[in-house]
Design a protein around this motif. Structure first.
Motif, PDB file in Angstrom:
ATOM      1  N   ASP A  23       0.849  -1.190   0.000  1.00 28.56           N
ATOM      2  CA  ASP A  23       0.000   0.000   0.000  1.00 28.56           C
ATOM      3  C   ASP A  23       0.888   1.244   0.000  1.00 28.56           C
ATOM      4  O   ASP A  23       1.526   1.562   0.999  1.00 28.56           O
ATOM      5  N   ARG A  24       0.961   1.908  -1.162  1.00 22.93           N
ATOM      6  CA  ARG A  24       1.742   3.149  -1.287  1.00 22.93           C
ATOM      7  C   ARG A  24       0.789   4.299  -1.615  1.00 22.93           C
ATOM      8  O   ARG A  24       0.192   4.349  -2.686  1.00 22.93           O
ATOM      9  N   GLU A  25       0.646   5.221  -0.675  1.00 19.98           N
ATOM     10  CA  GLU A  25      -0.250   6.369  -0.852  1.00 19.98           C
ATOM     11  C   GLU A  25       0.588   7.608  -1.148  1.00 19.98           C
ATOM     12  O   GLU A  25       1.387   8.045  -0.324  1.00 19.98           O
ATOM     13  N   TYR A  26       0.380   8.170  -2.338  1.00 19.53           N
ATOM     14  CA  TYR A  26       1.110   9.374  -2.727  1.00 19.53           C
ATOM     15  C   TYR A  26       0.501  10.591  -2.040  1.00 19.53           C
ATOM     16  O   TYR A  26      -0.724  10.730  -1.973  1.00 19.53           O
ATOM     17  N   ARG A  79      -3.054   6.011  -5.632  1.00 20.55           N
ATOM     18  CA  ARG A  79      -2.532   5.091  -4.641  1.00 20.55           C
ATOM     19  C   ARG A  79      -2.245   3.752  -5.306  1.00 20.55           C
ATOM     20  O   ARG A  79      -3.013   3.291  -6.157  1.00 20.55           O
ATOM     21  N   ALA A  80      -1.126   3.128  -4.950  1.00 18.66           N
ATOM     22  CA  ALA A  80      -0.795   1.791  -5.424  1.00 18.66           C
ATOM     23  C   ALA A  80      -1.118   0.818  -4.296  1.00 18.66           C
ATOM     24  O   ALA A  80      -0.542   0.918  -3.215  1.00 18.66           O
ATOM     25  N   LYS A  81      -2.031  -0.116  -4.572  1.00 18.67           N
ATOM     26  CA  LYS A  81      -2.496  -0.974  -3.485  1.00 18.67           C
ATOM     27  C   LYS A  81      -2.910  -2.337  -4.028  1.00 18.67           C
ATOM     28  O   LYS A  81      -3.738  -2.428  -4.934  1.00 18.67           O
ATOM     29  N   ASP A  82      -2.331  -3.409  -3.463  1.00 17.08           N
ATOM     30  CA  ASP A  82      -2.678  -4.772  -3.855  1.00 17.08           C
ATOM     31  C   ASP A  82      -2.421  -5.719  -2.690  1.00 17.08           C
ATOM     32  O   ASP A  82      -1.563  -5.465  -1.839  1.00 17.08           O
ATOM     33  N   ILE A 135      -3.307   2.294  -8.720  1.00 20.19           N
ATOM     34  CA  ILE A 135      -2.153   2.131  -9.584  1.00 20.19           C
ATOM     35  C   ILE A 135      -1.529   0.760  -9.331  1.00 20.19           C
ATOM     36  O   ILE A 135      -1.581   0.233  -8.226  1.00 20.19           O
ATOM     37  N   ALA A 136      -0.914   0.189 -10.354  1.00 27.50           N
ATOM     38  CA  ALA A 136      -0.261  -1.110 -10.214  1.00 27.50           C
ATOM     39  C   ALA A 136       0.864  -1.039  -9.189  1.00 27.50           C
ATOM     40  O   ALA A 136       1.610  -0.049  -9.118  1.00 27.50           O
ATOM     41  N   SER A 137       0.998  -2.090  -8.402  1.00 25.17           N
ATOM     42  CA  SER A 137       2.000  -2.133  -7.343  1.00 25.17           C
ATOM     43  C   SER A 137       3.225  -2.947  -7.712  1.00 25.17           C
ATOM     44  O   SER A 137       4.213  -2.945  -6.986  1.00 25.17           O
ATOM     45  N   THR A 194       7.870  14.463 -11.400  1.00 23.82           N
ATOM     46  CA  THR A 194       8.947  13.542 -11.053  1.00 23.82           C
ATOM     47  C   THR A 194       8.463  12.097 -11.010  1.00 23.82           C
ATOM     48  O   THR A 194       7.273  11.832 -10.808  1.00 23.82           O
ATOM     49  N   THR A 195       9.365  11.144 -11.191  1.00 22.47           N
ATOM     50  CA  THR A 195       9.022   9.723 -11.072  1.00 22.47           C
ATOM     51  C   THR A 195       8.794   9.345  -9.618  1.00 22.47           C
ATOM     52  O   THR A 195       7.815   8.676  -9.275  1.00 22.47           O
ATOM     53  N   PHE A 196       9.725   9.762  -8.736  1.00 18.99           N
ATOM     54  CA  PHE A 196       9.626   9.439  -7.319  1.00 18.99           C
ATOM     55  C   PHE A 196       8.895  10.565  -6.603  1.00 18.99           C
ATOM     56  O   PHE A 196       9.432  11.660  -6.419  1.00 18.99           O
ATOM     57  N   LYS A 197       7.657  10.283  -6.183  1.00 17.88           N
ATOM     58  CA  LYS A 197       6.822  11.301  -5.557  1.00 17.88           C
ATOM     59  C   LYS A 197       6.718  11.050  -4.052  1.00 17.88           C
ATOM     60  O   LYS A 197       6.852   9.910  -3.590  1.00 17.88           O
ATOM     61  N   PRO A 198       6.487  12.099  -3.261  1.00 18.71           N
ATOM     62  CA  PRO A 198       6.300  11.899  -1.819  1.00 18.71           C
ATOM     63  C   PRO A 198       5.201  10.886  -1.554  1.00 18.71           C
ATOM     64  O   PRO A 198       4.149  10.899  -2.201  1.00 18.71           O
ATOM     65  N   ALA A 199       5.452   9.995  -0.591  1.00 19.39           N
ATOM     66  CA  ALA A 199       4.493   8.919  -0.359  1.00 19.39           C
ATOM     67  C   ALA A 199       4.647   8.357   1.046  1.00 19.39           C
ATOM     68  O   ALA A 199       5.687   8.501   1.690  1.00 19.39           O
ATOM     69  N   ASN A 200       3.576   7.703   1.502  1.00 27.14           N
ATOM     70  CA  ASN A 200       3.600   6.869   2.704  1.00 27.14           C
ATOM     71  C   ASN A 200       3.361   5.431   2.244  1.00 27.14           C
ATOM     72  O   ASN A 200       2.457   5.174   1.448  1.00 27.14           O
ATOM     73  N   GLU A 201       4.148   4.510   2.743  1.00 24.24           N
ATOM     74  CA  GLU A 201       4.079   3.152   2.212  1.00 24.24           C
ATOM     75  C   GLU A 201       4.109   2.100   3.325  1.00 24.24           C
ATOM     76  O   GLU A 201       4.891   2.202   4.268  1.00 24.24           O
ATOM     77  N   THR A 202       3.250   1.091   3.164  1.00 18.83           N
ATOM     78  CA  THR A 202       3.206  -0.042   4.085  1.00 18.83           C
ATOM     79  C   THR A 202       3.356  -1.337   3.298  1.00 18.83           C
ATOM     80  O   THR A 202       2.697  -1.521   2.273  1.00 18.83           O
ATOM     81  N   ARG A 203       4.229  -2.222   3.793  1.00 13.42           N
ATOM     82  CA  ARG A 203       4.376  -3.549   3.201  1.00 13.42           C
ATOM     83  C   ARG A 203       4.287  -4.592   4.319  1.00 13.42           C
ATOM     84  O   ARG A 203       4.912  -4.426   5.366  1.00 13.42           O
TER      85      ARG A 203
END
Length: 417
Positions: A39-42, A50-53, A92-94, A399-408
């Motif tokens: 779960d990556r929330e921009y 958000r990328a989430k799977d 978005i695809a994760s 930019t390609t790398f955007k500010p985000a919060n991410e959980t794995r």
């Protein structure tokens, strides 16, 4: 040079003796069940999404022994399966499972089979087919549900005391969220290089270990018509007392364009240093990365560079970037055997990206990780790992790398047989 694996492998298999005790008796296998939540929330104002799977994977590895004789023949099989548990096209695809680039629809299931023939002579081994190289020039990424694999040939020799020799030729890649072999390409993150592909990659390498605590390595690789890269590493452990160690890990890369230079100019020298102080259950590591030259550090799309300072959704490899990091690890073995925790902070400055905002940009990343490997005999092989990361930068919005919060979150279970 093209490797005709479709011809080589069937002939290779048919050439094996029917009865070969070592081939069967020395075989081994494992099956890993991997449950992966991503779960990556921009967090930028554009609200790009958000990328989430949530997926379930199975990784079956079957490794034979070798046939009898001076030259031994063997065969390895790898079967990979990914199953969608939750995967909404609104997200978005994760990178966990094959996804349609236009509709964002996830595949319900995806499977692939890898076959590797192997030949062994004394302490030298040649592998042909599906391979997973892991060195400073090319590394198979294990950071998603299923591993990234390649098609090619790998050679490894340990015939000389304290010295290991390596060589390889790769012509195709099978990405972590794909079931098809594709042409390799260079990473173009943040507009660093022109989008370009390489027909093949070849490398030579060696490791020298004068003692169990010290190791040097030297590699050189050519990514056809894209770039040539040399890499040097040094690792050392120094025992201060019975419970106290000093750890040193130095790495160096030098990269320049090669052949037709389809990716454009490449001029980068990357220096990294990691210095750790380990006392009983505590490990404190201070790290730095320094990018020199006119461009970013080049590497292949879909993978990562072998760095101690790694930021998941951020690679810290922009032109002229200076990076500093502090990390603290604690092993709870005296209280809860199998439990480990880590926390880290990474800061990158002096980034030169005129097309993305300027020549003195900055970025940072904070992360926390908790991992538990079950110790009970009936749960041996079961592990739980959770990671949380936040990243930020002052780059332009495209930019390609955007500010985000991410959980794995990973739950893995491995059976060995």
């Amino acid at each position: 040079m093209k490797l005709t694996y479709g011809i080589i492998l069937p002939l290779y298999i048919l050439s094996m003796p029917v009865m070969a005790n070592s081939f069967i008796d020395d075989s081994q296998g494992s099956l890993m069940s991997r449950n992966y939540y991503f779960d990556r929330e921009y967090t930028d104002p554009q609200k790009i999404g958000r990328a989430k799977d949530w997926t379930q994977g199975f990784i079956l590895n079957l490794k034979s022994g070798y046939t009898e004789g001076k030259v031994g023949l063997g065969l390895d099989l790898q079967a990979l399966t990914a199953i969608k548990i939750i995967g909404d096209s609104d997200y978005i695809a994760s990178g966990l499972i094959p996804t349609d680039k236009i509709t964002r629809e996830r595949a319900d299931t995806a499977s692939e089979l890898g076959i590797t023939g192997k030949i062994k002579f004394e302490d030298s081994e040649l592998k042909i087919g599906t391979v997973m190289p892991f060195n400073p020039i090319i590394s198979s990424s294990r950071s998603r549900l299923l591993p990234q694999t390649f098609r090619g040939t790998l050679f490894e020799s340990k015939d000389i005391d304290n010295i290991e020799l390596y060589a390889g030729y790769i012509d195709k890649v099978n990405h972590r969220d794909s079931t098809n072999y594709e042409t390799m390409s260079i990473t173009t993150s943040n507009g660093r290089f022109n989008a370009a592909q390489a027909d093949n990659l070849s490398f030579l390498g060696s490791k020298y270990s004068p003692s169990k605590d010290t190791q040097y390595s030297l590699y050189y690789g050519i990514i056809d018509d894209l770039y040539a890269q040399a890499a040097f590493t040094f690792n050392n452990t120094y025992m201060l007392t019975e419970n106290t160690r000093l750890l040193s890990d130095l790495r160096f890369w030098n990269s320049n364009e090669h052949g037709r230079a389809l990716a454009g100019k490449i001029d980068n020298t990357l220096l990294t240093g990691n210095f750790g102080f380990n006392y009983n259950n505590h490990l404190l590591t201070l790290s730095t990365m320094q990018n020199f030259g006119d461009t970013a550090h080049p590497y292949l799309s879909g993978g990562e560079v072998q760095l101690f300072v790694e930021g998941w959704g951020v690679d810290f490899l922009n032109p002229k970037e200076k990076v500093y990091s502090i990390r603290y690890d604690y092993n709870f073995q005296d209280y809860v055997p199998g439990l480990r925790a880590a926390i880290r902070y990474i800061k990158g400055t002096n980034i030169d990206l005129p097309q993305l905002g300027g020549n003195n940009l900055k970025e940072d990343s904070k992360a926390f990780e908790l991992q538990y490997n079950f110790q009970q005999s009936y749960l041996k092989g079961l592990s739980f790992r959770t990671r949380y990361m936040t990243s930020d930068n002052n780059f332009a919005k495209n930019t390609t790398f955007k500010p985000a919060n991410e959980t794995r979150i990973n739950i893995d279970y491995t059976w060995k047989f």
